[in-house]
Design an enzyme around this catalytic site. Structure first.
Site, PDB file in Angstrom:
ATOM      1  N   ASP A  23      29.041  31.316  35.836  1.00  0.00           N
ATOM      2  CA  ASP A  23      29.470  31.850  37.134  1.00  0.00           C
ATOM      3  C   ASP A  23      28.576  31.313  38.254  1.00  0.00           C
ATOM      4  OD1 ASP A  23      30.358  33.421  39.266  1.00  0.00           O
ATOM      5  OD2 ASP A  23      30.465  35.261  38.087  1.00  0.00           O
ATOM      6  N   HIS A  75      41.718  32.630  38.041  1.00  0.00           N
ATOM      7  CA  HIS A  75      40.782  33.022  39.102  1.00  0.00           C
ATOM      8  C   HIS A  75      40.396  31.833  39.980  1.00  0.00           C
ATOM      9  CE1 HIS A  75      37.686  35.249  41.162  1.00  0.00           C
ATOM     10  NE2 HIS A  75      36.740  34.427  40.744  1.00  0.00           N
TER      11      HIS A  75
HETATM   12  C1  HEM Z   1      34.720  31.049  40.771  1.00  0.00           C
HETATM   13  C2  HEM Z   1      33.900  35.000  38.099  1.00  0.00           C
HETATM   14  C3  HEM Z   1      34.923  37.799  41.918  1.00  0.00           C
HETATM   15  C4  HEM Z   1      35.386  33.853  44.643  1.00  0.00           C
HETATM   16  C5  HEM Z   1      34.436  31.875  39.713  1.00  0.00           C
HETATM   17  C6  HEM Z   1      34.159  31.437  38.361  1.00  0.00           C
HETATM   18  C7  HEM Z   1      33.919  32.548  37.622  1.00  0.00           C
HETATM   19  C8  HEM Z   1      34.060  33.685  38.483  1.00  0.00           C
HETATM   20  C9  HEM Z   1      33.569  32.617  36.149  1.00  0.00           C
HETATM   21  C10 HEM Z   1      34.164  29.985  37.874  1.00  0.00           C
HETATM   22  C11 HEM Z   1      32.835  29.304  37.974  1.00  0.00           C
HETATM   23  C12 HEM Z   1      32.352  29.094  39.378  1.00  0.00           C
HETATM   24  O1  HEM Z   1      32.751  28.139  40.058  1.00  0.00           O
HETATM   25  O2  HEM Z   1      31.561  29.922  39.800  1.00  0.00           O
HETATM   26  C13 HEM Z   1      34.122  36.096  38.906  1.00  0.00           C
HETATM   27  C14 HEM Z   1      34.029  37.468  38.456  1.00  0.00           C
HETATM   28  C15 HEM Z   1      34.323  38.251  39.528  1.00  0.00           C
HETATM   29  C16 HEM Z   1      34.594  37.378  40.653  1.00  0.00           C
HETATM   30  C17 HEM Z   1      33.684  37.908  37.048  1.00  0.00           C
HETATM   31  C18 HEM Z   1      34.362  39.751  39.625  1.00  0.00           C
HETATM   32  C19 HEM Z   1      33.750  40.553  38.781  1.00  0.00           C
HETATM   33  C20 HEM Z   1      35.138  36.975  42.988  1.00  0.00           C
HETATM   34  C21 HEM Z   1      35.405  37.417  44.333  1.00  0.00           C
HETATM   35  C22 HEM Z   1      35.534  36.293  45.096  1.00  0.00           C
HETATM   36  C23 HEM Z   1      35.347  35.153  44.231  1.00  0.00           C
HETATM   37  C24 HEM Z   1      35.507  38.870  44.790  1.00  0.00           C
HETATM   38  C25 HEM Z   1      35.803  36.169  46.580  1.00  0.00           C
HETATM   39  C26 HEM Z   1      36.433  37.030  47.305  1.00  0.00           C
HETATM   40  C27 HEM Z   1      35.235  32.762  43.830  1.00  0.00           C
HETATM   41  C28 HEM Z   1      35.293  31.395  44.313  1.00  0.00           C
HETATM   42  C29 HEM Z   1      35.133  30.579  43.190  1.00  0.00           C
HETATM   43  C30 HEM Z   1      34.953  31.472  42.047  1.00  0.00           C
HETATM   44  C31 HEM Z   1      35.488  30.950  45.751  1.00  0.00           C
HETATM   45  C32 HEM Z   1      35.157  29.048  43.172  1.00  0.00           C
HETATM   46  C33 HEM Z   1      36.598  28.607  43.130  1.00  0.00           C
HETATM   47  C34 HEM Z   1      36.739  27.099  43.087  1.00  0.00           C
HETATM   48  O3  HEM Z   1      36.735  26.529  41.985  1.00  0.00           O
HETATM   49  O4  HEM Z   1      36.869  26.507  44.159  1.00  0.00           O
HETATM   50  N1  HEM Z   1      34.364  33.245  39.766  1.00  0.00           N
HETATM   51  N2  HEM Z   1      34.464  36.085  40.224  1.00  0.00           N
HETATM   52  N3  HEM Z   1      35.109  35.601  42.963  1.00  0.00           N
HETATM   53  N4  HEM Z   1      35.026  32.775  42.478  1.00  0.00           N
HETATM   54 FE1  HEM Z   1      34.800  34.411  41.348  1.00  0.00          FE
END
Ligand code: HEM
Length: 394
Positions: free
Chosen positions: A210, A303
């Site tokens: 993450d 996601h």
């Molecule tokens: C990407 C987990 C909530 C925005 C990711 C990734 C994971 C992840 C595993 C892929 C690896 C990375 O690029 O970091 C989670 C979990 C969440 C959560 C477990 C809640 C418990 C959120 C929220 C937002 C968000 C609330 C924004 C409002 C993003 C963005 C990316 C991302 C912008 C990158 C997307 C891309 O590839 O351009 N998240 N996330 N996430 N997450 Fe989350």
């Protein structure tokens, strides 16, 4: 004993000393570490154009503390509070006890301690500075996915305190809180942790890598997307905003998903966090790639497909921490993510992404936002003699 000279030894900043892999967190503020040095003696510079704790690589432990101003507290009291916090933070982050520190021994291991201060919407009213409040500094609108508990929401002031040692974090939280206890009441404390390995992306408690796609500090993108340039609110030049969302994970049902199910939900593998269109963690996700049946390799419902920016302005810095608290009776876990993001403009950058995720995100089946707060993060203190937030009050 620990000599002060040794503690502060080699304080010359060495650019690029750490964080070679990944997004390259700001290492330039880290003091030089000799081979025989205890890493708990590492310090992060306190003074600078920006507050520490944003562009600096996240250490292993964090506490976010939300405070409400006591009724009747006004402008001069707030300035007094900020001077106290500035003095305390400038000492503690450098491994020195605060003035009247009742446990000065606990200050001797700064462990990359950073103290970051933020202002909630109502602070501006209390300080009679409503005209200086940024337009984006207001509670986030309600989202259909939210199950907010007021106990985790809002706050007139926030402290984000990070260090590699939980003891250091506890000491800093206590010192900073008790020195201003006549002016504020603690509204919430949210403690979190993350993998401490430098230069590696953390894993959250669902097991996912993450933080891969992020904005690298000390790049033009970071300066443009995170740091305010003062064009709109001159006092905010060098500052930013923080969104803090407490997001619970439903790990009991997440357990039922195998590695493939998890990969399809996120759009990345569990193994190394590579996008399903590639093989390595930092391969750029290609949302157009299809398999032999013409089906997108990264599901549009995943996601990352939903969270990916559709316009450049939709990007922001994510700097979250895991939390793992005591479960309620009859439950096995109470875990989740302290999602912390930093951006110049919450409305332009964060909100469109959050709105899209609230409309649809495969991950929503296993995550529930239970807390929400927003803060303006004033710039750093340029040098001794100044205080945090001074630009707002001068
Ligand atoms: C990407 C987990 C909530 C925005 C990711 C990734 C994971 C992840 C595993 C892929 C690896 C990375 O690029 O970091 C989670 C979990 C969440 C959560 C477990 C809640 C418990 C959120 C929220 C937002 C968000 C609330 C924004 C409002 C993003 C963005 C990316 C991302 C912008 C990158 C997307 C891309 O590839 O351009 N998240 N996330 N996430 N997450 Fe989350």
């Amino acid at each position: 004993g620990l000599s002060r000279r040794r503690l502060l030894g080699g304080s010359a900043a060495v650019a690029g000393a750490a964080g070679a892999a990944g997004i390259g967190w700001g290492a330039a503020t880290l003091t030089h570490r000799e081979h025989d040095r205890d890493p708990a003696l590492d310090t992060v510079a306190f003074y600078g154009a920006h507050q520490a704790g944003i562009a600096t690589e996240p250490p292993g432990h964090a506490a976010f503390v939300g405070f409400d101003l006591v009724a009747g507290v006004g402008r001069e009291d707030i300035i007094g509070l900020l001077k106290i916090w500035t003095d305390d933070a400038s000492r503690l982050t450098q491994g020195k006890p605060a003035l009247a520190d009742t446990e000065p021994e606990l200050a001797a291991r700064p462990a990359r301690l950073t103290v970051t201060v933020g202002f909630g919407p109502q602070l501006f009213t209390a300080a009679q500075l409503d005209d200086q409040r940024p337009h984006w500094l207001k509670p986030l609108p309600p989202f259909s996915i939210d199950k907010l508990d007021a106990a985790w929401c809002g706050g007139d002031l926030v402290l984000q305190i990070c260090a590699d040692e939980a003891t250091t974090v506890s000491h800093a939280v206590r010192v900073l809180s008790k020195h201003v206890k006549s002016l504020v009441s603690v509204k919430w404390v949210q403690r979190g942790f993350r993998n401490a390995a430098k230069g590696q992306t953390m894993r959250n408690l669902m097991g996912s890598v993450d933080g891969t796609v992020n904005i690298a500090p000390d790049t033009p993108d970071f300066d443009r997307l995170v740091w305010d340039d003062g064009g709109y609110r001159p006092w905010l030049a060098g500052g930013t905003s923080m969104v803090l969302r407490r997001i619970a994970m439903q790990l009991e049902t997440w357990d039922e998903l195998d590695a493939d199910g998890r990969a399809i939900t996120i759009g990345r593998t569990v193994d190394n966090g590579a996008p399903l269109s590639g093989t390595k963690e930092f391969d750029e996700a290609d949302f157009q790639v299809v398999d032999q049946y013409g089906i997108p390799k990264i599901p549009p419902s995943s996601h990352i497909a939903r969270a990916h920016h559709t316009r450049d302005e939709e990007r922001f810095l994510r700097r979250g921490y895991n939390y793992d608290d005591a479960p309620a009776p009859g439950q096995v876990s109470n875990s989740g993510l302290l999602f912390a993001s930093f951006q110049r403009d919450i409305d332009a950058q964060y909100l469109p992404v959050q709105q899209r995720l609230a409309e649809f995100d495969a991950l929503n089946q296993w995550t529930v936002p239970v807390g929400s707060a927003v803060f303006a993060i004033p710039p750093g203190v340029p040098g001794p003699g100044g205080y945090l937030g001074q630009q707002l009050f001068d």
